[in-house]
Design a protein around this motif. Structure first.
Motif, short mmCIF file in Angstrom:
data_model
loop_
_atom_site.label_atom_id
_atom_site.label_comp_id
_atom_site.label_asym_id
_atom_site.label_seq_id
_atom_site.Cartn_x
_atom_site.Cartn_y
_atom_site.Cartn_z
N UNK A 1 -24.67 -44.12 22.58
CA UNK A 1 -23.70 -45.03 23.19
C UNK A 1 -23.78 -44.92 24.71
N UNK A 2 -23.93 -46.07 25.39
CA UNK A 2 -24.10 -46.00 26.85
C UNK A 2 -22.75 -45.76 27.53
N UNK A 3 -22.86 -45.22 28.72
CA UNK A 3 -21.65 -44.92 29.48
C UNK A 3 -21.03 -46.21 30.03
N UNK A 4 -19.68 -46.20 30.09
CA UNK A 4 -18.98 -47.40 30.56
C UNK A 4 -18.37 -47.18 31.95
N UNK A 5 -18.61 -48.13 32.82
CA UNK A 5 -18.09 -48.04 34.19
C UNK A 5 -17.20 -49.24 34.50
N UNK A 6 -16.03 -48.94 35.09
CA UNK A 6 -15.14 -50.04 35.53
C UNK A 6 -15.36 -50.24 37.03
N UNK B 1 -26.09 -49.12 32.21
CA UNK B 1 -24.68 -48.81 31.99
C UNK B 1 -23.95 -50.03 31.46
N UNK B 2 -22.84 -49.78 30.75
CA UNK B 2 -21.92 -50.84 30.37
C UNK B 2 -20.96 -51.03 31.55
N UNK B 3 -20.68 -52.27 31.89
CA UNK B 3 -19.81 -52.49 33.05
C UNK B 3 -18.67 -53.43 32.68
N UNK C 1 -6.78 -48.33 30.89
CA UNK C 1 -6.04 -47.88 29.70
C UNK C 1 -6.67 -48.42 28.41
N UNK C 2 -7.09 -49.70 28.46
CA UNK C 2 -7.60 -50.31 27.23
C UNK C 2 -9.08 -50.00 26.98
N UNK C 3 -9.86 -49.86 28.02
CA UNK C 3 -11.31 -49.69 27.84
C UNK C 3 -11.78 -48.23 27.94
N UNK C 4 -10.94 -47.36 28.49
CA UNK C 4 -11.26 -45.95 28.69
C UNK C 4 -12.68 -45.75 29.27
N UNK C 5 -12.93 -46.26 30.48
CA UNK C 5 -14.28 -46.10 31.06
C UNK C 5 -14.57 -44.64 31.40
N UNK D 1 -4.07 -40.99 37.56
CA UNK D 1 -3.75 -39.55 37.38
C UNK D 1 -2.43 -39.36 36.66
N UNK D 2 -1.57 -40.36 36.74
CA UNK D 2 -0.23 -40.22 36.15
C UNK D 2 -0.20 -40.52 34.66
N UNK D 3 -1.29 -41.07 34.14
CA UNK D 3 -1.33 -41.42 32.70
C UNK D 3 -2.30 -40.49 31.96
N UNK D 4 -1.84 -39.96 30.88
CA UNK D 4 -2.63 -38.97 30.12
C UNK D 4 -4.03 -39.49 29.79
N UNK D 5 -4.10 -40.75 29.29
CA UNK D 5 -5.37 -41.29 28.81
C UNK D 5 -6.40 -41.47 29.93
N UNK D 6 -5.91 -41.70 31.16
CA UNK D 6 -6.84 -42.01 32.24
C UNK D 6 -6.95 -40.87 33.27
N UNK D 7 -6.23 -39.76 33.00
CA UNK D 7 -6.10 -38.68 33.99
C UNK D 7 -7.45 -38.12 34.45
N UNK D 8 -8.38 -38.01 33.54
CA UNK D 8 -9.62 -37.31 33.88
C UNK D 8 -10.80 -38.22 34.23
N UNK D 9 -10.53 -39.51 34.37
CA UNK D 9 -11.62 -40.43 34.72
C UNK D 9 -11.95 -40.26 36.20
N UNK D 10 -13.18 -39.90 36.55
CA UNK D 10 -13.52 -39.75 37.97
C UNK D 10 -13.60 -41.11 38.67
#
Lengths: 127, 480
Positions: free
Chosen positions: A1-6, A27-29, A43-47, A69-78
């Motif tokens: 599965x390719x990596x997803x970037x927003x 990459x998936x964009x 939040x919906x795509x979790x890139x 950073x304030x949302x658990x699901x997205x906290x660790x996305x660089x």
């Protein structure tokens, strides 16, 4: 599965060129034209990574990163910030927003790709 | 004796003394003759008496003359207030008395002359000092900066009107009172005290200080100087408060402008650079994609050019070197052109563009390209600052009675806060509350105002309500 970037930028041309560079590299964009839309997509795509412009309508790039950073699901996305005015952001904000790299406009798409690979490793299937 | 008695009548008692001496000599002669030589002297005695009386009268007469001269002179001096010497010819036998008197008078006269000279000099000095004091006060009172002068005890000596207004006190009734009881600004009081107590080592210093005022505080450069007396001691402090609020604001606006303009310049430049690199790297595989990239590079180059032109146009209008081509044009025609170009942008945001245009035969004498630019900026702003689904209306009309044509652009957008309204036409000024809604350099409305008012002598006005929208209207004289 390719990596997803927003990629978030209110400039359609920038969005277009960065997306194409990353897609060509395997990459998936997903794209957003303002900070609010970008946050929803996070939040919906979790890139795996977010590349954002600083100055955008409704919610700027820094506010977007802080909100992530304030949302658990997205906290660790660089995040990589693409900006013409990086000097406006204090080091404390950079730390709090989890911004891993800055790229100054005008930027080189090659440089964007190199930074992405540094942070994520080469996309699956392209190694 | 009857002669002596008669002559003794004058007031000068010295004459009486001399007369008595003469008469006494004559009487002694006759008595001596009668006692010693009764025969011969009987004849001589009366003659001797007469001679004695004659001498006595002469002595008396001369003395009287001299004394009268001295007395007269003294009376003249008393009446005139001036000291003059007794003339030598009048001295006679009184010379011995009058000469020392003349010396005394001479000395007194010299003393008086010297004192008069000194008094004149002092009067001149006093007048000069008074004039200088008035001049110094006039200078201090005419200075627009606030000026405070205190003495070595930190008591208020002088303050001008600007200081009274700024620091909210009255000099009258507060002179010689300690500054801490007069001024409510504790920091300023401390600065004055510190300057005075540090003395020579702080002869002059400049401190930035914010004075709390109604609304926002204003920033001042406070120059504090010690006043030194002749013994090199501190005799007081002069504080001058120069308002630098506006300078700081201009400086901040310039920094913001450079920041905004550089951002605006970098955005199209970023596209140009990125697409060229993509072409160089062969990322555009199909001819169609390459063509698309060339188009983007071209439009972004135009955008860069337009931005630079905007900045230069403002600069040209301001420096008066702009070339204006005046011709009769229809504001409705210009509005129509602008609407055609703006409609795709409005469509993207689902906005309704409403046009209420007067017939094209109403014409104004103006530079077509400039008026097009002005209307375009107003419409573009209206579209930018109106949320999706809103309405932008352009009305063009004419007021024949006032002989003016007008163009009005109104929107159902964010509106402009009342505090910002007076400043929206300032160069580089951007409404902070609406900053996030759209990008901009803060030059668009400046250019509109410059074009309408400076170049064409028209008027530009705005009304706005937060949450309801804004209406911009400009008027130009109609061509008869």
């Amino acid at each position: 599965m390719s990596r997803k970037i927003l990629v978030a930028d209110d400039e359609a041309h920038i969005l277009h060129v960065v997306s194409m560079k990353l897609r060509n590299a395997g990459y998936d964009v997903v794209t957003a034209v303002d900070g609010e839309e970008a946050l929803e997509l996070c939040k919906s795509e979790c890139p795996d990574l977010v590349i954002t412009d600083y100055q955008m309508p409704y919610m700027d790039g820094l506010e977007l990163c802080l909100a992530m950073r304030a949302t658990e699901a997205t906290r660790n996305i660089p995040a990589i910030m693409l900006t013409a005015r990086g000097f406006d952001i204090s080091p404390a904000d950079v730390e709090a927003a989890g911004i891993r790299a800055f790229l100054a406009k005008p930027f080189s798409p090659r440089e964007v790709l190199r930074k992405v690979e540094e942070l994520l490793g080469a996309p699956a299937g392209v190694v | 004796m009857s002669v002596a008695g008669k002559v003794a009548l004058p007031r000068i008692t010295g004459s009486t003394v001399v007369l008595c001496l003469g008469a006494g000599a004559a009487l002694a002669g006759s008595v001596l003759a009668a006692v010693a030589l009764p025969g011969v002297w009987n004849l001589l005695a009366p003659l001797l008496c007469l001679a004695g009386l004659g001498v006595a009268w002469l002595v008396w007469f001369r003395s009287r003359q001299a004394l009268a001269a001295v007395g007269g002179q003294l009376q003249t001096m008393a009446a005139s207030g001036e000291i003059n010497l007794v003339p030598p010819r009048a001295l006679g036998s009184m010379g011995q008395v009058v000469s020392p008197l003349n010396s005394l008078l001479e000395s007194a006269r010299n003393q008086i002359e010297r004192l008069k000279g000194e008094r004149r000099e002092l009067q001149i000095h006093a007048r000069v000092a008074e004039t200088e004091k008035h001049n110094a006060e006039a200078i201090i009172f005419s200075i627009s900066d606030a000026v405070l002068v205190t003495n070595r005890y930190d008591e208020l000596l002088l303050a001008n009107e600007a200081a009274e207004k700024l620091l909210n006190f009255k000099l009258a009734g507060n002179q010689r009172k300690n500054v801490d009881s007069v001024l409510g600004d504790a920091t300023l009081v401390q600065l004055i005290r510190d300057t005075r107590s540090h003395g020579r080592s702080f002869t002059r210093k400049v401190v930035e200080h914010v004075v709390a005022a109604k609304g926002d505080g204003r920033t001042f450069n406070v120059t504090l100087s010690c006043v030194m007396n002749g013994s090199d001691e501190v005799s007081g402090v002069v504080a001058v408060l120069h308002d630098v609020t506006r300078e700081k604001e201009i400086s901040r606006m310039k920094t913001d402008f450079v920041s905004n303009v550089s951002h605006e310049l970098k955005t199209p430049l970023a596209s140009i650079k990125a697409y060229i690199e993509m072409l160089v790297d062969g990322e555009a595989e199909s001819e169609e994609t390459r063509q698309e990239f060339y188009e983007i590079i071209s439009t972004e180059t135009d955008r860069l050019h337009r931005l630079i032109e905007n900045i230069l146009n403002i600069s040209r209008i301001e420096s008066g070197v702009v070339k204006v081509v005046r011709e009769p044009i229809s504001l409705s025609g210009v509005a129509k052109q602008v609407l055609d170009v703006s409609s795709p942008q409005a469509k993207l945001k689902n906005q309704k563009l409403v046009e209420k245009l007067a017939p094209v035969y109403y014409q104004v004498e103006a530079d077509h390209d400039m008026i097009y630019q002005a209307v375009m900026n107003l419409v573009s702003n209206a579209v930018k600052y109106t949320p999706e689904g809103g309405t932008v209306t352009i009305t063009v009309g004419a007021d024949e009675r006032r002989n003016t044509g007008f163009c009005e652009v109104s929107d159902s957008g964010l509106g402009i806060p009342a505090d910002d309204l007076p400043r929206i036409f300032d160069k580089f000024y951007r409404v902070q509350a609406n900053n996030k809604m759209a990008k901009g350099t803060g030059l668009g409305l400046t250019l509109v105002k410059h074009i309408v008012e400076i170049v064409h002598g028209g008027t530009l006005s705005v009304t706005s309500e937060v949450g309801k929208g804004s209406t911009f209207r400009f008027e130009l004289p109609l061509v008869k």
